[in-house]
Design an enzyme around this catalytic site. Sequence first.
Site, PDB file in Angstrom:
ATOM      1  N   CYS A  90     -11.455 105.422 -17.125  1.00 39.15           N
ATOM      2  CA  CYS A  90     -12.937 105.449 -16.812  1.00 39.15           C
ATOM      3  C   CYS A  90     -13.738 107.097 -17.046  1.00 39.15           C
ATOM      4  CB  CYS A  90     -13.290 105.144 -15.293  1.00 39.15           C
ATOM      5  SG  CYS A  90     -12.811 103.306 -14.989  1.00 39.15           S
ATOM      6  N   ASN A 132     -18.120  97.677 -13.393  1.00 40.06           N
ATOM      7  CA  ASN A 132     -17.349  98.638 -13.675  1.00 40.06           C
ATOM      8  C   ASN A 132     -17.138  98.525 -15.128  1.00 40.06           C
ATOM      9  OD1 ASN A 132     -15.837 100.754 -14.326  1.00 40.06           O
ATOM     10  ND2 ASN A 132     -14.654 101.051 -12.512  1.00 40.06           N
ATOM     11  N   HIS A 169     -20.317 107.732 -13.001  1.00 38.33           N
ATOM     12  CA  HIS A 169     -19.645 106.442 -13.349  1.00 38.33           C
ATOM     13  C   HIS A 169     -19.746 105.402 -12.469  1.00 38.33           C
ATOM     14  CE1 HIS A 169     -16.390 103.867 -14.456  1.00 38.33           C
ATOM     15  NE2 HIS A 169     -15.772 104.115 -13.342  1.00 38.33           N
TER      16      HIS A 169
HETATM   17  N1  COA Z   1     -13.072  88.996  -2.140  1.00 36.57           N
HETATM   18  C1  COA Z   1     -12.523  88.695  -0.914  1.00 36.57           C
HETATM   19  N2  COA Z   1     -11.600  89.718  -0.519  1.00 36.57           N
HETATM   20  C2  COA Z   1     -11.152  90.639  -1.111  1.00 36.57           C
HETATM   21  C3  COA Z   1     -11.605  91.011  -2.529  1.00 36.57           C
HETATM   22  C4  COA Z   1     -12.722  89.956  -3.038  1.00 36.57           C
HETATM   23  N3  COA Z   1     -13.113  90.213  -4.235  1.00 36.57           N
HETATM   24  N4  COA Z   1     -10.854  91.904  -2.913  1.00 36.57           N
HETATM   25  C5  COA Z   1      -9.850  92.439  -2.078  1.00 36.57           C
HETATM   26  N5  COA Z   1     -10.174  91.460  -0.898  1.00 36.57           N
HETATM   27  C6  COA Z   1      -9.459  91.357   0.288  1.00 36.57           C
HETATM   28  C7  COA Z   1      -7.767  92.181   0.077  1.00 36.57           C
HETATM   29  O1  COA Z   1      -7.110  91.072  -0.295  1.00 36.57           O
HETATM   30  C8  COA Z   1      -7.493  92.613   1.429  1.00 36.57           C
HETATM   31  O2  COA Z   1      -7.375  91.352   2.334  1.00 36.57           O
HETATM   32  P1  COA Z   1      -6.137  91.316   3.391  1.00 36.57           P
HETATM   33  O3  COA Z   1      -6.512  92.350   4.450  1.00 36.57           O
HETATM   34  O4  COA Z   1      -5.990  90.113   3.753  1.00 36.57           O
HETATM   35  O5  COA Z   1      -4.859  91.907   2.445  1.00 36.57           O
HETATM   36  C9  COA Z   1      -9.059  92.907   2.056  1.00 36.57           C
HETATM   37  O6  COA Z   1      -9.945  92.443   1.177  1.00 36.57           O
HETATM   38  C10 COA Z   1      -9.041  94.526   2.000  1.00 36.57           C
HETATM   39  O7  COA Z   1      -8.603  94.950   0.956  1.00 36.57           O
HETATM   40  P2  COA Z   1      -8.995  96.454   0.211  1.00 36.57           P
HETATM   41  O8  COA Z   1      -8.449  96.740  -1.128  1.00 36.57           O
HETATM   42  O9  COA Z   1      -8.714  97.323   1.408  1.00 36.57           O
HETATM   43  O10 COA Z   1     -10.649  96.332   0.265  1.00 36.57           O
HETATM   44  P3  COA Z   1     -11.860  97.324  -0.044  1.00 36.57           P
HETATM   45  O11 COA Z   1     -12.641  97.582   1.135  1.00 36.57           O
HETATM   46  O12 COA Z   1     -10.996  98.716  -0.179  1.00 36.57           O
HETATM   47  O13 COA Z   1     -12.548  96.868  -1.272  1.00 36.57           O
HETATM   48  C11 COA Z   1     -12.526  97.399  -3.576  1.00 36.57           C
HETATM   49  C12 COA Z   1     -11.879  96.627  -2.480  1.00 36.57           C
HETATM   50  C13 COA Z   1     -11.566  97.303  -4.713  1.00 36.57           C
HETATM   51  C14 COA Z   1     -13.855  96.650  -3.666  1.00 36.57           C
HETATM   52  C15 COA Z   1     -12.499  98.803  -3.188  1.00 36.57           C
HETATM   53  O14 COA Z   1     -11.337  99.247  -2.910  1.00 36.57           O
HETATM   54  C16 COA Z   1     -13.192  99.733  -4.332  1.00 36.57           C
HETATM   55  O15 COA Z   1     -14.306  99.401  -4.727  1.00 36.57           O
HETATM   56  N6  COA Z   1     -12.349 100.567  -4.934  1.00 36.57           N
HETATM   57  C17 COA Z   1     -12.615 101.419  -5.925  1.00 36.57           C
HETATM   58  C18 COA Z   1     -12.535 100.394  -7.093  1.00 36.57           C
HETATM   59  C19 COA Z   1     -13.132 101.374  -8.381  1.00 36.57           C
HETATM   60  O16 COA Z   1     -14.052 101.740  -8.212  1.00 36.57           O
HETATM   61  N7  COA Z   1     -12.122 101.476  -9.384  1.00 36.57           N
HETATM   62  C20 COA Z   1     -12.510 102.123 -10.559  1.00 36.57           C
HETATM   63  C21 COA Z   1     -12.577 103.494 -10.252  1.00 36.57           C
HETATM   64  S1  COA Z   1     -12.503 104.502 -11.649  1.00 36.57           S
END
Ligand code: COA
Length: 348
Positions: free
Chosen positions: A128, A300, A270
Amino acid sequence: MREKIEADGGDRRRRAVLCGVGGYLPPTVVTNDELAVRLDTSDEWIRSRTGIRTRHVVEPGVATSDLAVPAGAEALRSAGVDLGGHRPVDMVIVATSTPDHHCPATAPAVASRLGLPAVPAFDVAAVCSGFVYGLALADGVIASGMAERVLLIGADTFSTILDSTDRGTAAVFGDGAGAVVLRAGEADEPGALHTVELGSDGALADLITIRAGGSRHPGRDEVIDQADLWFAMRGQAVYRHAVTRMADAARAAMARVGWAPGDVDRFVGHQANIRILDTVGAELGVPAERVYTNVSEVGNTVAASIPLALTDAYNAGELRAGDRVVLSAFGGGATWGAAALTWPDLKN
Ligand code: COA
């Protein structure tokens, strides 16, 4: 340490000047509700955690270069580059981590299809942060006199590497391409790139990875778990590092050019997640209405994210000649980077 750069005059060093922008999105749109048909997720969950409503995805058989070519062509048109002229551009850089093939690079094919034969062309892989890394390269080759004009394209098709059963990544990423043309110019021109700040931390390599399929685990002489052939992300950890590194890098770029938060007309980060962008903007002290975002429509788009956002913001009249713009990105590697530039007076 380089000396502080006066962005608005005084420094006559040869600089890269932005002179064209372009973008391309594949026509197929996937809504959150459509994702929820095949995954245990919901529109409400995705919108509240990421700000994303839709993303564009390629149809089977469409590769990254197929998006990079129209984005590059639009940027060349926007820059008024005469493709029939002598050396219309001196270099083509494609930032991507989803190349058409592991080998060779995608940039030579893109250059050839754009009608730019024999031009130096290569890929940059910084996930990214790839576009900001490409900006630093373009700046360097222009400042050194090696090139007069560079076409820099960020293009990715993450839908081709996502695990279709992983709701944590399927919701986040979209496909697309964005491009800019940079030409040789001077520091006090609108469009001048004032500074690029880069960094990396390879100890965080496992945050964002495809574990197998590379030279470490080629999969020829060992049993490979099929899941290791797909993209994997530790979402929460990525979130935390992205906020810290994007804010720190942007602060470093602003300090280098002597811009206070109130001097920044547009922060174009980004487009990872609306909450990351809002938090970074707040940490920088840039007013919320100056933080540009198109993540709700495109998700993204990895290396395409910043040039697509610049193109969309410009087309929407949200970037005007002379605006002081700060860019910042975080990506796999881990890598990060930020840049400060003045928006150019684009004619078309
Ligand atoms: N829908 C529903 N539940 C989801 C989900 C979705 N699309 N994605 C993840 N979950 C669930 C997980 O499975 C987890 O469930 P569990 O507690 O039963 O295991 C729960 O939500 C929490 O997961 P977590 O990863 O802690 O969620 P989060 O609040 O951190 O959100 C992202 C996940 C990916 C949206 C978030 O971490 C994020 O945006 N991270 C940055 C990603 C990014 O920008 N990447 C590129 C950067 S270069």
